[in-house]
Design an enzyme around this catalytic site. Structure first.
Site, short mmCIF file in Angstrom:
data_model
loop_
_atom_site.label_atom_id
_atom_site.label_comp_id
_atom_site.label_asym_id
_atom_site.label_seq_id
_atom_site.Cartn_x
_atom_site.Cartn_y
_atom_site.Cartn_z
CE1 TYR A 280 -42.42 -28.47 -24.72
CE2 TYR A 280 -41.77 -27.07 -23.00
CZ TYR A 280 -41.35 -27.68 -24.04
OH TYR A 280 -40.31 -27.99 -24.75
N PRO B 47 -30.22 -32.80 -21.36
CG PRO B 47 -29.88 -31.38 -19.68
CD PRO B 47 -30.85 -31.74 -20.75
CG LEU B 48 -29.47 -35.38 -16.95
CD1 LEU B 48 -29.98 -35.73 -15.33
CD2 LEU B 48 -28.02 -35.07 -16.60
N GLY C 200 -32.49 -39.40 -18.89
CA GLY C 200 -32.04 -40.13 -17.64
C GLY C 200 -31.02 -40.90 -17.68
CG LEU C 201 -27.90 -43.35 -21.04
CD1 LEU C 201 -28.93 -44.81 -20.91
CD2 LEU C 201 -27.62 -43.20 -22.63
CG LEU C 202 -25.81 -38.97 -20.03
CD1 LEU C 202 -25.43 -37.99 -20.89
CD2 LEU C 202 -24.56 -40.03 -20.30
#
Length: 330
Positions: A53, A217-218, A221-223
């Site tokens: 990272y 988890p999203l 960003g879609l969710l």
């Protein structure tokens, strides 16, 4: 903040995992430190990172930011369950010297020492394999891990992006060796939109006592209310979310999802996180806030209770694959 055991271990971790991938590339060191302080203040004790990272010429930068935060004292290191990862090469130009990437015993030894130096700590709580290594047998990998455990440099080993059969292979090899606890966690791509992990990965993790740690988890960003943000002139979708919205059918599903949650008065991103916390085998999703406000939203999600009616409606919009082997057998 609620806590749970990490898989079959005695290690107690928060139901939210602080992801640090944005520290360095998108969030500067001062703001990263502020987010980590805020996470501890809310009770989040499980922090996840990786040696690569920082990316590109800045690989390792994220671990260094965390290490500088630990160096401030105030029991920061003692309060954190620290997880990092090994696999990717650390060369700035992407051209790895032989044995400077993947999971050979030589690279594991080299990589853990480098991570410990950057993180300014004497041990890593959960050392994770970032990807499968098709060239290195698990006998060699576990031999290297056993040495690190004996040296006190790591406590547990986990996996990331492993298929179900590799989870089984890894832990069966550990069992044959004896004295090796094997994998205790699996990080996988899992969210309301992307549920293929339910077919093999999550059943394997549950069978072998691994805690499941969903990343993205999203779904990029879609969710997170992406269509509503577009309409309001906010941040536009990019990456995985933009690619998905280009499909009219997928866009219609996301619109239905946002409309449903608007009817219930719930923020989409918070609902997506809360849904994951209802799933069997899930320890906690990785949240990667770029700002303190995004962290606050994630914490609200951990306290959100979704009704049976809403959960059923979410399943109608985003149906899972169903149990295996039925899901692919008939």
């Amino acid at each position: 903040m609620k806590y749970t055991q990490l898989g079959r271990t005695g290690l107690k971790v928060s139901r939210l995992v602080l992801g640090t991938m944005n520290f360095g590339p998108q969030t500067d060191e001062a703001d990263s430190h502020a987010i980590m302080d805020a996470a501890l203040d809310t009770g989040i004790n499980f922090f996840d990172t990786a040696n690569v990272y920082g990316w590109g010429e800045n690989k390792g930068r994220t671990e260094s930011i965390i290490g500088n935060w630990f160096a401030k004292g105030g029991e920061r290191r003692d309060k954190v369950v620290l997880a990092t990862k090994v696999y990717g090469n650390m060369a700035a130009d992407g051209e790895a010297w032989p044995n400077h990437d993947k999971l050979s015993a030589l690279n594991i030894r080299r990589a853990v020492d480098a991570s410990l130096k950057r993180l300014q700590t004497d041990h890593i709580d959960v050392y994770q394999f970032h990807h499968i290594d098709r060239s290195t047998p698990f006998e060699e990998i576990w031999q290297a891990i056993d040495v690190l455990v004996q040296q006190g440099k790591i406590l547990y080993a986990g996996s990331s992006n492993f298929p179900g059969y590799k989870i089984a292979q890894a832990n069966e090899t550990a069992a044959r060796r004896g004295g090796t606890i094997g994998l205790v966690s699996e990080q996988c791509l899992y969210n309301l939109y992307e549920r293929r992990a339910e077919m093999e990965v999550i059943p394997a993790a549950q069978e072998y006592g691994l805690g499941v740690i969903p990343w993205s988890p999203l779904h990029g960003g879609l969710l997170g209310g992406v269509i509503k943000k577009e309409v309001q002139g906010g941040r536009r979708a990019s990456g995985r979310a933009a690619d998905t919205l280009a499909d009219p059918t997928a866009r219609a599903r996301i619109q239905a999802y946002e409309d449903l949650l608007d009817k219930h008065g719930i923020e989409p991103g918070e609902a997506a996180l809360a849904w994951l916390l209802t799933r069997p085998g899930v320890t906690g999703p990785i949240v990667g806030p770029r700002t303190a406000e995004q962290l606050e939203s994630a914490v609200r999600a951990s306290e959100l209770e979704l009704s049976d009616e809403l959960l059923a409606s979410l399943d109608e919009i985003f149906p899972g694959p169903g149990p295996s082997p039925e899901a692919f057998a008939w």
